[in-house]
Design an enzyme around this catalytic site. Sequence first.
Site, mmCIF file in Angstrom:
data_model
loop_
_atom_site.group_PDB
_atom_site.id
_atom_site.type_symbol
_atom_site.label_atom_id
_atom_site.label_comp_id
_atom_site.label_asym_id
_atom_site.label_seq_id
_atom_site.Cartn_x
_atom_site.Cartn_y
_atom_site.Cartn_z
ATOM 1 C CB CYS A 192 -3.829 3.400 -3.001
ATOM 2 S SG CYS A 192 -2.270 2.932 -2.238
ATOM 3 C CB CYS B 122 -3.563 3.806 0.583
ATOM 4 S SG CYS B 122 -2.410 4.564 -0.579
#
Length: 108
Positions: A33, A36
Amino acid sequence: MAGSLGTLDESTFDEEIGSATAPVLVDFWAEWCGPCKMVTPILEEIAEEQGDALKILKLNVDDAPSIAQRFGVMSIPTLILFKDGEEAKRIIGAKPKGALLNDVTPFL
């Protein structure tokens, strides 16, 4: 642990959240991600600044899918602030440091 990000897994989640004396911000994330990865350095800064007032822990959703499912995490990053063992605030998506602090400060 003040000033650093800890990690959670399926075997430690309930104990860490339930036994915490300070609010706990859990970062639901995954290695793949991109947003993230952008949030992690911001969380490290906040952990350093907040010290013992706020515990920040990371939970990899790929390693702990049952926890992510239990809390209805549909997109990542999702940050959930737990106070007294209960969900108090949910933040979905990457945000800049100031916005994250505005979201969590009322609970500290």
